[in-house]
Design a protein around this motif. Structure first.
Motif, PDB file in Angstrom:
ATOM      1  N   THR A 140      12.565  62.289  54.517  1.00  0.00           N
ATOM      2  CA  THR A 140      12.869  63.661  54.075  1.00  0.00           C
ATOM      3  C   THR A 140      14.002  63.699  53.046  1.00  0.00           C
ATOM      4  O   THR A 140      13.948  64.479  52.094  1.00  0.00           O
ATOM      5  CB  THR A 140      13.240  64.530  55.304  1.00  0.00           C
ATOM      6  OG1 THR A 140      12.240  64.342  56.297  1.00  0.00           O
ATOM      7  CG2 THR A 140      13.334  65.998  54.946  1.00  0.00           C
ATOM      8  N   GLN A 141      15.028  62.870  53.212  1.00  0.00           N
ATOM      9  CA  GLN A 141      16.164  62.881  52.276  1.00  0.00           C
ATOM     10  C   GLN A 141      15.937  61.981  51.055  1.00  0.00           C
ATOM     11  O   GLN A 141      16.810  61.853  50.197  1.00  0.00           O
ATOM     12  CB  GLN A 141      17.456  62.480  52.984  1.00  0.00           C
ATOM     13  CG  GLN A 141      17.880  63.454  54.078  1.00  0.00           C
ATOM     14  CD  GLN A 141      19.158  62.989  54.776  1.00  0.00           C
ATOM     15  OE1 GLN A 141      20.168  62.728  54.138  1.00  0.00           O
ATOM     16  NE2 GLN A 141      19.112  62.898  56.102  1.00  0.00           N
ATOM     17  N   VAL A 166      27.514  54.033  60.654  1.00  0.00           N
ATOM     18  CA  VAL A 166      26.473  54.741  59.911  1.00  0.00           C
ATOM     19  C   VAL A 166      26.792  54.621  58.427  1.00  0.00           C
ATOM     20  O   VAL A 166      27.934  54.846  58.016  1.00  0.00           O
ATOM     21  CB  VAL A 166      26.446  56.242  60.318  1.00  0.00           C
ATOM     22  CG1 VAL A 166      25.475  57.024  59.441  1.00  0.00           C
ATOM     23  CG2 VAL A 166      26.073  56.393  61.787  1.00  0.00           C
ATOM     24  N   GLY A 187      14.416  60.933  61.153  1.00  0.00           N
ATOM     25  CA  GLY A 187      14.162  62.104  61.976  1.00  0.00           C
ATOM     26  C   GLY A 187      12.890  62.824  61.620  1.00  0.00           C
ATOM     27  O   GLY A 187      11.791  62.482  62.067  1.00  0.00           O
TER      28      GLY A 187
END
Ligand code: BMP
Length: 225
Positions: A177-178, A148, A196
């Motif tokens: 979102t981030q 990751v 996500g």
């Protein structure tokens, strides 16, 4: 399928059973699904087992973020090993007495190991990024299927790609979102983008995936030109 791994961090589509539905609906559009600790605690292993028994296409990853001594990490993985294709562990625990045991056991169980090489939040700079060379040494010893690395910092993805070569998959969270834009991590050397909430909390997850996939393709056309 588009290079997307959908992160499921809790009940989805309004319930724990929503996992089976979202995996059915998106199974052909994405590479796989990553189920996080909030989902496993709230919905239980039986929800994971139900999903596994009904859905066969796509990679199913248990994001356990393991960070313990080897024997205990192995014990945790033994609880999910019949339901998933891969598990995620931290790399900062080191190799000897920790990831050596996990790596060996996962091979025996035919489960893919994914190690965190760096993270998408700001504080990752404080430890993971400052020690990237040592982290890469641990990763190379543990010889995982994938790592990751943060979509929010594509420069780190490029460093990880250079350090590990082409054979290790890079999975990049932080898109949507981030703040990272779809496709930028792949342009920097990632194989898949972990996404996500911008999918799972959309009123129409399938449409959200289609739009993200389109943005990925556009980014790839720009960077590979
Ligand atoms: P979202 O797209 O909703 O921000 O979800 C990102 C997912 O990736 C979450 O499941 C989170 O646990 C995971 N993740 C992350 O965001 N940053 C990391 O550095 C490592 C992760 O596993």
């Amino acid at each position: 399928a588009s290079p997307i791994i959908v992160a499921i961090d809790g009940p989805v589509l309004g319930s724990c059973q929503g996992l089976v539905k979202i995996m059915t609906d998106l199974g052909d559009e994405v590479v796989g699904f990553k189920v996080g600790i909030p989902f496993i605690i709230q919905c239980g292993l039986e929800s994971l087992a139900a999903a596994r028994s009904r859905i066969r296409n796509g990679l199913l990853i248990a994001d356990l973020k393991l960070a313990d001594i080897g024997d205990i990490m192995v014990r945790v993985v033994s609880l999910v090993k019949d339901y998933v294709d891969a598990v995620i562990a931290h790399s900062f625990v080191g190799y000897k007495g920790a990831l050596d045991k996990v790596s060996e056991k996962l091979k025996e169980w035919n489960i893919k190991l994914i190690l965190v090489a760096s993270m998408s939040h700001e504080g990752s700079r404080e430890l993971y990024d400052r020690n990237l060379d040592s982290i890469m040494d641990v990763v190379k010893k543990a010889n995982p299927w994938g790592v990751v690395a943060p979509a929010t910092r594509p420069d780190i993805i490029s460093l990880v790609r250079n350090a590990l070569g082409a054979d290790v998959k890079i999975l990049a969270p932080g898109v949507g979102t981030q703040g990272a834009r779809p496709g930028d991590a792949i342009c920097a050397g990632a194989d898949y983008e972990i996404i996500g909430r911008s999918i799972t909390e959309s009123p129409d997850p399938k449409k959200a995936v289609e739009l993200i996939a389109l943005e990925q393709e556009e980014a790839l056309m720009r960077c590979r030109r």
